[in-house]
Write a protein that holds these residues in place. Structure first.
Motif, PDB file in Angstrom:
ATOM      1  N   LEU A 130       1.233  -1.546   0.416  1.00  0.00           N
ATOM      2  CA  LEU A 130       0.113  -0.092   0.142  1.00  0.00           C
ATOM      3  C   LEU A 130       0.748   1.572   0.239  1.00  0.00           C
ATOM      4  CD1 LEU A 130      -2.681   1.922   0.472  1.00  0.00           C
ATOM      5  CD2 LEU A 130      -2.229   1.856   2.440  1.00  0.00           C
ATOM      6  N   GLN A 131       2.581   1.342   0.743  1.00  0.00           N
ATOM      7  CA  GLN A 131       2.960   2.255   0.238  1.00  0.00           C
ATOM      8  C   GLN A 131       3.578   2.634  -0.657  1.00  0.00           C
ATOM      9  OE1 GLN A 131       5.281   1.375   3.594  1.00  0.00           O
ATOM     10  NE2 GLN A 131       4.383   2.707   5.531  1.00  0.00           N
ATOM     11  N   ALA A 132       3.685   1.854  -1.371  1.00  0.00           N
ATOM     12  CA  ALA A 132       4.602   1.449  -2.794  1.00  0.00           C
ATOM     13  C   ALA A 132       3.518   2.216  -3.696  1.00  0.00           C
ATOM     14  CB  ALA A 132       4.784   0.497  -3.084  1.00  0.00           C
ATOM     15  N   PHE A 133       2.844   2.103  -2.978  1.00  0.00           N
ATOM     16  CA  PHE A 133       1.358   2.482  -4.016  1.00  0.00           C
ATOM     17  C   PHE A 133       0.840   3.618  -4.142  1.00  0.00           C
ATOM     18  CE2 PHE A 133      -4.063   2.878  -4.698  1.00  0.00           C
ATOM     19  CZ  PHE A 133      -3.446   2.562  -6.048  1.00  0.00           C
ATOM     20  N   GLY A 134       0.664   4.116  -3.220  1.00  0.00           N
ATOM     21  CA  GLY A 134       0.903   6.033  -2.227  1.00  0.00           C
ATOM     22  C   GLY A 134       1.615   6.197  -2.976  1.00  0.00           C
ATOM     23  N   HIS A 135       3.238   6.027  -2.625  1.00  0.00           N
ATOM     24  CA  HIS A 135       3.835   6.779  -2.941  1.00  0.00           C
ATOM     25  C   HIS A 135       3.541   6.871  -5.254  1.00  0.00           C
ATOM     26  CE1 HIS A 135       7.174   8.293  -0.478  1.00  0.00           C
ATOM     27  NE2 HIS A 135       7.809   8.475  -1.519  1.00  0.00           N
ATOM     28  N   LEU A 136       3.624   5.659  -5.445  1.00  0.00           N
ATOM     29  CA  LEU A 136       3.674   5.944  -6.935  1.00  0.00           C
ATOM     30  C   LEU A 136       2.454   6.819  -7.643  1.00  0.00           C
ATOM     31  CD1 LEU A 136       3.744   2.859  -8.945  1.00  0.00           C
ATOM     32  CD2 LEU A 136       2.478   4.839  -9.902  1.00  0.00           C
ATOM     33  N   VAL A 137       1.010   6.571  -6.938  1.00  0.00           N
ATOM     34  CA  VAL A 137       0.374   7.395  -6.623  1.00  0.00           C
ATOM     35  C   VAL A 137       0.462   9.231  -7.251  1.00  0.00           C
ATOM     36  CG1 VAL A 137      -2.555   8.087  -6.502  1.00  0.00           C
ATOM     37  CG2 VAL A 137      -1.648   5.960  -6.534  1.00  0.00           C
ATOM     38  N   VAL A 138       0.878   9.153  -6.004  1.00  0.00           N
ATOM     39  CA  VAL A 138       1.177  10.578  -5.760  1.00  0.00           C
ATOM     40  C   VAL A 138       2.520  11.397  -6.885  1.00  0.00           C
ATOM     41  CG1 VAL A 138       2.543  12.727  -3.806  1.00  0.00           C
ATOM     42  CG2 VAL A 138       0.696  10.606  -3.539  1.00  0.00           C
ATOM     43  N   GLY A 139       3.334  10.400  -6.719  1.00  0.00           N
ATOM     44  CA  GLY A 139       4.658  11.071  -7.848  1.00  0.00           C
ATOM     45  C   GLY A 139       3.684  11.011  -9.556  1.00  0.00           C
ATOM     46  N   TRP A 140       2.478  10.203  -9.768  1.00  0.00           N
ATOM     47  CA  TRP A 140       1.558  10.702 -10.921  1.00  0.00           C
ATOM     48  C   TRP A 140       0.891  11.738 -11.044  1.00  0.00           C
ATOM     49  CZ3 TRP A 140      -3.678   9.094 -10.614  1.00  0.00           C
ATOM     50  CH2 TRP A 140      -5.012   9.279 -11.641  1.00  0.00           C
ATOM     51  N   LEU A 141       0.861  11.964  -9.573  1.00  0.00           N
ATOM     52  CA  LEU A 141      -0.255  13.375  -9.716  1.00  0.00           C
ATOM     53  C   LEU A 141       0.622  14.672  -9.842  1.00  0.00           C
ATOM     54  CD1 LEU A 141      -2.408  12.516  -6.265  1.00  0.00           C
ATOM     55  CD2 LEU A 141      -2.851  12.465  -8.812  1.00  0.00           C
ATOM     56  N   TRP A 142       1.856  14.577  -8.991  1.00  0.00           N
ATOM     57  CA  TRP A 142       3.174  15.581  -9.593  1.00  0.00           C
ATOM     58  C   TRP A 142       3.094  15.488 -11.109  1.00  0.00           C
ATOM     59  CZ3 TRP A 142       3.544  19.182  -6.750  1.00  0.00           C
ATOM     60  CH2 TRP A 142       4.096  19.140  -5.508  1.00  0.00           C
ATOM     61  N   LEU A 143       3.599  14.564 -11.679  1.00  0.00           N
ATOM     62  CA  LEU A 143       3.900  15.016 -13.044  1.00  0.00           C
ATOM     63  C   LEU A 143       2.316  15.423 -13.866  1.00  0.00           C
ATOM     64  CD1 LEU A 143       5.232  14.497 -15.719  1.00  0.00           C
ATOM     65  CD2 LEU A 143       4.371  12.205 -15.674  1.00  0.00           C
ATOM     66  N   ASP A 144       1.674  15.244 -13.601  1.00  0.00           N
ATOM     67  CA  ASP A 144      -0.095  15.268 -14.175  1.00  0.00           C
ATOM     68  C   ASP A 144      -0.049  17.465 -13.915  1.00  0.00           C
ATOM     69  OD1 ASP A 144      -2.422  14.430 -15.474  1.00  0.00           O
ATOM     70  OD2 ASP A 144      -3.634  15.151 -13.704  1.00  0.00           O
ATOM     71  N   GLN A 145       0.266  17.488 -12.616  1.00  0.00           N
ATOM     72  CA  GLN A 145       0.326  18.896 -12.529  1.00  0.00           C
ATOM     73  C   GLN A 145       1.165  19.697 -13.409  1.00  0.00           C
ATOM     74  OE1 GLN A 145      -0.633  20.046  -7.980  1.00  0.00           O
ATOM     75  NE2 GLN A 145      -1.010  17.523  -8.136  1.00  0.00           N
ATOM     76  N   ALA A 146       2.732  18.987 -13.401  1.00  0.00           N
ATOM     77  CA  ALA A 146       3.405  19.959 -13.542  1.00  0.00           C
ATOM     78  C   ALA A 146       3.025  19.994 -15.159  1.00  0.00           C
ATOM     79  CB  ALA A 146       4.849  19.444 -14.257  1.00  0.00           C
ATOM     80  N   LEU A 147       2.132  18.614 -15.810  1.00  0.00           N
ATOM     81  CA  LEU A 147       2.175  18.659 -17.148  1.00  0.00           C
ATOM     82  C   LEU A 147       0.898  19.413 -17.700  1.00  0.00           C
ATOM     83  CD1 LEU A 147       1.872  17.558 -19.900  1.00  0.00           C
ATOM     84  CD2 LEU A 147       0.477  15.407 -19.013  1.00  0.00           C
ATOM     85  N   VAL A 148      -0.190  20.015 -16.733  1.00  0.00           N
ATOM     86  CA  VAL A 148      -0.670  21.652 -16.821  1.00  0.00           C
ATOM     87  C   VAL A 148      -0.505  22.649 -17.183  1.00  0.00           C
ATOM     88  CG1 VAL A 148      -2.899  22.186 -16.082  1.00  0.00           C
ATOM     89  CG2 VAL A 148      -3.100  19.509 -15.178  1.00  0.00           C
ATOM     90  N   THR A 149       0.653  23.095 -15.833  1.00  0.00           N
ATOM     91  CA  THR A 149       1.523  23.883 -16.300  1.00  0.00           C
ATOM     92  C   THR A 149       2.429  24.038 -17.441  1.00  0.00           C
ATOM     93  OG1 THR A 149       3.398  23.582 -14.976  1.00  0.00           O
ATOM     94  CG2 THR A 149       1.692  23.848 -14.072  1.00  0.00           C
ATOM     95  N   SER A 150       2.537  23.135 -18.095  1.00  0.00           N
ATOM     96  CA  SER A 150       3.508  23.169 -18.740  1.00  0.00           C
ATOM     97  C   SER A 150       3.840  23.819 -19.901  1.00  0.00           C
ATOM     98  CB  SER A 150       4.448  22.152 -19.782  1.00  0.00           C
ATOM     99  OG  SER A 150       2.468  21.271 -20.523  1.00  0.00           O
ATOM    100  N   THR A 151       2.512  24.259 -20.706  1.00  0.00           N
ATOM    101  CA  THR A 151       2.337  25.346 -21.629  1.00  0.00           C
ATOM    102  C   THR A 151       2.745  26.884 -21.672  1.00  0.00           C
ATOM    103  OG1 THR A 151       0.068  25.624 -21.413  1.00  0.00           O
ATOM    104  CG2 THR A 151       0.826  23.043 -22.981  1.00  0.00           C
TER     105      THR A 151
END
Length: 605
Positions: free
Chosen positions: A534-555
């Protein structure tokens, strides 16, 4: 105005990332617009700073006390919650038919987070009351919802959830509280409740005119014995004062406070051992037994209670994220003010923030705190989608994802939010663990959250034993589609995000393969590794969320874009390797914790 949560980031999460405007276009929320959402958060921020934050330390110093009349709390808590009610924050998420403001859950969570950042203990009374009332609106009869939910929505009455018992703790199948049939009432089948409940937050107080307890108990079988396991559990409304005909508080019910638990944090929240039905002081109707009213069908209590428990799990994560965010802002402010050390010989002292190691800590802290807040608000958006999305397929998908993410939302936010608070003490140095600075108290408050609403271990067992296996792993497949969508978009962006996308996709594939393998392992292996998975899953999901937010601001080139990409870079450089290392260990499927000899701990076999 005091800094509670970075408002610019909060606005970004709601407006640009989670697209609250799309929610406001739905019929359920069409009465609101973006200006109202902004005004709602402005008011929450102002009231949290003026009425909640101002007694934060005092409530920690002057704890609730038990008197002959019951539990007394700091008067400022009562005044703060009265202002909270008057401003409509109790009613915010409820339908207009119940006098509610009918805001999206996403907006309500963001507002509540500001109050939690200011004062977690005072906010706990509100959080439990809102969850109690929502359960009754969803599962109670019309008479129950009107009599017991509406006063809580108006903020006149506060509510609790009474699950644990002194001998049972989280093992709810072992509860002994009994519910004996006692005829009928205008609120449905009436019972007499006898038993003891432990760790009841808000269990008694002198804030509200009444208290409505939601109590788990078992109805005896024909032979008088209590049914075994969780299937025999039913749910009851047990008011502190039995309602008079006009709904006002009447005679005192047979509910008494046996003692107050003194915790290391949340000290302003009364936490009680409650005795139901002892009849030593209060005997409604002339005999012992607390009067309670059955909610739903007999034996369906735990299933119904999960409505409140799952909401509480997300709210525990919200509180953990919120106080972590406040600790980060305090750390940034202190690191700018505190002059200490030199970067080169014979130079003048520099502020702490000039030191690379301090910046490393601030980056980690920001990634944990704001990552936790992102995860919780993403879950809140899923709640809105589950209830109001246009198609059945969209609502079902949101429900599936919410079930999968809830254990991670509660656990990751409470564990890594606490890590952010730990860093705050380190940045403050010797002053950090003194009571003169708030970061010491923020740490103590947040330390309770990994235990609240099911320990990390319990969440891990639920995640591995139920959530990832449900419907043949359909939730993992659904989440994987969303993660791959982000990766595909990031691959078309700049090189930094492209590399992170490739790493994320590779780690996700490895996680899914490993998680699927855990569906067929023995019980010892599953129980030994569930928490780490579960801890590995949570850490992975938060990594996805950081990438998704960086993508939103990339333009756009802006300070916000620089912030999101820097945090994404840091997270993928320093935190994603934790997932890789964990998956490497989990691949061994070691049953060691379950099979290690007790002699290792000095315990006789």
């Amino acid at each position: 105005m005091a800094s509670l949560i970075d408002r610019s980031n909060l606005d970004f999460l709601l407006n640009r990332w989670l697209k609250v405007d799309e929610l406001l276009a739905r019929p359920s929320f069409a009465m609101h617009d973006l200006a109202e959402v902004s005004a709602y958060l402005d008011l929450a921020e102002e009231l949290a700073g003026d009425k909640f934050l101002t007694h934060y330390k005092l409530a920690d110093q002057i704890e609730p006390t038990l008197t002959e009349e019951g539990v007394e709390v700091l008067p400022q808590i009562k005044r703060a919650l009265e202002q909270f009610a008057a401003a409509g924050f109790f009613s915010a998420p409820f339908p207009e038919t119940y006098g509610g403001l009918q805001f999206p859950e996403l907006v309500q969570a963001a507002g509540l987070g500001l109050f939690m950042a200011a004062n977690l203990a005072t906010s706990a009374y509100a959080m439990l009351t809102i969850a109690n009332a929502r359960l009754l609106v969803a599962h109670g009869s019309p008479a129950q919802a009107e009599a017991f939910a509406r006063p809580q929505i108006e903020g006149r009455v506060l509510g609790t959830m009474c699950l644990s018992e002194p001998q049972a703790g989280s093992s709810l199948g072992d509860i002994r509280t009994r519910a004996e049939p006692d005829g009928d009432s205008i609120y449905g089948p009436q019972y007499r409740i006898t038993g003891n409940k432990m760790w009841i937050s808000g269990g008694d107080q002198n804030i509200s005119e009444n208290i409505f307890h939601l109590v788990l108990a078992k109805i005896p079988e024909t032979d008088g014995c209590l049914p075994e396991g969780t299937k025999g559990i039913s749910l009851f409304i047990v008011p502190k004062f039995i309602l008079a005909e006009d709904g006002s508080p009447g005679i005192r019910n047979d509910v008494d406070v046996a003692g107050i638990n003194h915790k290391m944090g949340y000290r302003g929240t009364s936490n009680c051992l409650l005795n139901f039905g002892e009849g030593t002081r209060f005997r409604p109707g002339g005999r012992a037994g607390a009067v309670g009213y059955l909610v739903g069908e007999p034996g369906a209590g735990l299933a119904i209670m999960f409505h409140m428990m799952n909401e509480a799990r997300i709210n525990v994560g919200l509180g953990a994220a919120s106080v972590a965010c406040r600790a980060h802002l305090l750390s940034v402010a202190y690191s700018q003010e505190r002059m200490q050390g030199r970067l080169e010989r014979n130079n003048n002292p520099v502020p702490l923030i000039a030191h690379p190691d301090v910046r490393r800590m601030l980056l980690a802290q920001k990634c944990y705190a704001e990552g936790a807040l992102s995860l919780i608000l993403y879950a809140a958006r899923l709640v809105d989608d589950r209830e109001t999305a246009e198609t059945d397929e969209e609502r079902a998908e949101a429900d599936l994802l919410l079930g999968l993410l809830t254990p991670a939302a509660k656990t990751w936010a409470s564990e890594w939010g606490l890590a952010a608070n730990d860093i705050a003490i380190q940045i403050h140095g010797g002053y950090g663990y003194t009571r003169d600075f708030d970061v010491e108290q923020l740490y103590r408050d947040n330390r309770l959250n990994p235990i609240h609403e099911g320990t990390t271990g319990i969440q891990g067992i639920d995640f591995v034993g139920r959530k990832i296996q449900k419907d043949g792993g359909a939730a993992l497949i659904t989440l994987g589609k969303r993660i791959r969508s982000t990766c595909i978009s990031a691959a078309a962006a700049d090189e930094r995000l492209r590399n992170h996308a490739a790493d994320l996709e590779a780690v996700w594939d490895e996680f899914v393969s490993l998680a699927q393998g855990y569906q067929d392992v023995g019980r010892d292996v599953m129980l030994s590794n569930a928490t780490e998975l579960l801890q590995a899953f949570g850490h992975l999901v938060v990594g996805w969320l950081w990438l998704d937010q960086a993508l939103v601001t990339s333009t756009t080139k802006s300070p916000l874009q620089e912030t999101k990409v820097a945090c994404c870079d840091f997270y993928f450089q320093t935190e994603m390797p934790r997932v890789t290392n964990a998956l490497h260990h989990l691949a061994h499927r070691s049953p060691l914790p379950a099979t290690v000899p007790l002699g290792v701990f000095g315990v006789e076999q």
